[in-house]
Design a protein around this motif. Structure first.
Motif, mmCIF file in Angstrom:
data_model
loop_
_atom_site.group_PDB
_atom_site.id
_atom_site.type_symbol
_atom_site.label_atom_id
_atom_site.label_comp_id
_atom_site.label_asym_id
_atom_site.label_seq_id
_atom_site.Cartn_x
_atom_site.Cartn_y
_atom_site.Cartn_z
ATOM 1 N N LEU A 159 0.816 -1.214 0.000
ATOM 2 C CA LEU A 159 0.000 0.000 0.000
ATOM 3 C C LEU A 159 0.849 1.263 0.000
ATOM 4 O O LEU A 159 0.570 2.209 -0.745
ATOM 5 N N MET A 160 1.886 1.304 0.832
ATOM 6 C CA MET A 160 2.639 2.547 0.998
ATOM 7 C C MET A 160 3.368 2.964 -0.274
ATOM 8 O O MET A 160 3.664 4.137 -0.467
ATOM 9 N N ASN A 161 3.655 1.993 -1.147
ATOM 10 C CA ASN A 161 4.264 2.332 -2.440
ATOM 11 C C ASN A 161 3.254 2.279 -3.577
ATOM 12 O O ASN A 161 3.632 2.244 -4.756
ATOM 13 N N MET A 162 1.968 2.260 -3.211
ATOM 14 C CA MET A 162 0.864 2.336 -4.172
ATOM 15 C C MET A 162 0.938 1.247 -5.242
ATOM 16 O O MET A 162 0.661 1.484 -6.411
ATOM 17 N N ALA A 163 1.296 0.038 -4.797
ATOM 18 C CA ALA A 163 1.279 -1.094 -5.722
ATOM 19 C C ALA A 163 -0.160 -1.421 -6.103
ATOM 20 O O ALA A 163 -1.115 -0.949 -5.490
ATOM 21 N N HIS A 164 -0.323 -2.255 -7.118
ATOM 22 C CA HIS A 164 -1.654 -2.603 -7.597
ATOM 23 C C HIS A 164 -2.358 -3.463 -6.546
ATOM 24 O O HIS A 164 -1.839 -4.496 -6.139
ATOM 25 N N PRO A 165 -3.551 -3.075 -6.075
ATOM 26 C CA PRO A 165 -4.252 -3.864 -5.061
ATOM 27 C C PRO A 165 -4.570 -5.281 -5.547
ATOM 28 O O PRO A 165 -4.907 -5.504 -6.714
ATOM 29 N N GLU A 166 -4.440 -6.227 -4.623
ATOM 30 C CA GLU A 166 -4.754 -7.627 -4.886
ATOM 31 C C GLU A 166 -5.518 -8.192 -3.690
ATOM 32 O O GLU A 166 -5.243 -7.820 -2.552
ATOM 33 N N PRO A 167 -6.468 -9.090 -3.926
ATOM 34 C CA PRO A 167 -7.137 -9.736 -2.791
ATOM 35 C C PRO A 167 -6.206 -10.710 -2.089
ATOM 36 O O PRO A 167 -5.202 -11.153 -2.658
ATOM 37 N N GLU A 195 -10.920 -16.387 1.504
ATOM 38 C CA GLU A 195 -10.365 -16.107 0.186
ATOM 39 C C GLU A 195 -10.947 -14.809 -0.359
ATOM 40 O O GLU A 195 -11.998 -14.353 0.071
ATOM 41 N N HIS A 196 -10.224 -14.233 -1.281
ATOM 42 C CA HIS A 196 -10.668 -13.058 -2.027
ATOM 43 C C HIS A 196 -11.142 -11.935 -1.092
ATOM 44 O O HIS A 196 -12.191 -11.327 -1.296
ATOM 45 N N LEU A 197 -10.336 -11.660 -0.068
ATOM 46 C CA LEU A 197 -10.614 -10.560 0.850
ATOM 47 C C LEU A 197 -9.790 -9.340 0.434
ATOM 48 O O LEU A 197 -8.587 -9.451 0.195
#
Length: 299
Positions: free
Chosen positions: A120-128, A145-147
């Motif tokens: 998050l802090m380096n604004m990476a692509h969100p993933e569940p 799963e998938h949270l």
């Protein structure tokens, strides 16, 4: 709604998280001073219980009184016994996307922990991502799963509820006798789920981002809003029934019910959640207010 008196208990933190009420004191993690602190609820006097170089977050206690602390950046659960000895309870690196985050420990000594799912802090692509369950003997199991950014958790009987910060609501599981989580379902959807995308695409559209939260005796949840909105009391299903506004320039990122009558609500507040802003600043505060419904018994 929102017209409660707020009292400042502690000032000068970096970023407070993981608040708990335990044995007559408030306990919190402070991210960037790398400390776990216990705090007198009347005077605000602080005791440093533990230093966690890997950045402390979620807190919980085993039946023997040992403190369990999530060490975020190295994905480890640390165990501090009552005599002060510290050891690694479990390393959950293979189960984590991004930082380890909050946790809860049930009455059998099983710890459930979430993780960011991405950097998050380096604004990476969100993933569940999923939760992990760490049994008292230190064995690790993947749960759910998938949270989307599973955050604070609450337990009521054989139910576990987890806040999904990037999911706009709360997900519920049934806890099996062996501690496994089944029947994943929505407890309450506060804001519509948004389509997966980049942080820049998702954040402006979330509407509501449940962060640290606490369950009351009526089965409602007080939850911080990671987007900086008011701290809300949420009914099962997702309707907001009460709000607490903060002074301008502060947002709440975690809260917990406790105090000697269970009706004190501790608020972990700071100007924002960004590491680049909070790491060297000492602007985080702990605030308290009184609410009508006391804490759920597990809290």
């Amino acid at each position: 709604m929102g017209a409660r008196e707020l009292r400042t208990l502690v000032e000068g933190g970096s970023f407070f998280e993981g608040p708990r009420w335990h044995e007559g004191r408030w306990w919190v993690s402070d991210f960037y001073t790398h400390t776990v602190r216990a705090i007198d609820p009347e005077t605000g006097a602080e005791e440093v219980i533990l230093e966690v170089p890997g950045q402390p977050s979620g807190l919980g206690w085993l039946p023997d009184g040992s403190l369990i602390v999530n060490s975020m950046t190295d994905h480890r659960l640390l165990r501090r016994t009552v005599d002060g000895a510290v050891s690694v309870h479990a390393d959950v690196t293979e189960y984590c996307g991004g930082h380890l985050n909050d946790l809860i420990v049930d009455g059998e000594g099983r710890a459930y922990a979430g993780n960011f799912g991405f950097d998050l802090m380096n604004m990476a692509h969100p993933e569940p991502t999923s939760l992990v369950r760490v049994d008292p003997d230190g064995t690790v199991h993947r749960e759910g799963e998938h949270l989307w950014f599973p955050n604070a958790m609450m337990i009521s009987g054989n139910l576990l509820i987890v806040a999904e910060t990037f999911g706009g609501g709360f997900t519920e599981f049934t806890i099996e006798p062996d501690g496994s989580l089944i029947d994943q379902r929505i407890w309450g959807q506060v804001a519509p789920r948004v389509a997966p995308g980049s942080v820049e695409e998702m954040l402006p559209n979330l509407g509501y981002a449940p962060d640290g939260c606490t369950l009351d005796a009526a089965g409602h949840i007080w939850a911080a809003d990671g987007l900086g909105g008011p701290t809300c009391r949420i009914a099962p299903g997702g309707d907001i029934v009460d709000e607490i506004e903060l002074p301008e320039g502060l947002a709440v990122f975690a809260c917990q019910l406790g105090g000697h009558d269970g009706r004190e609500l501790l608020l972990c507040a700071a100007p924002d959640f960004l590491e680049v802003s909070r790491r060297d600043a000492r602007e985080a505060v702990l605030l308290t207010t009184t609410v009508e419904v006391s804490a759920h018994a597990h809290a």
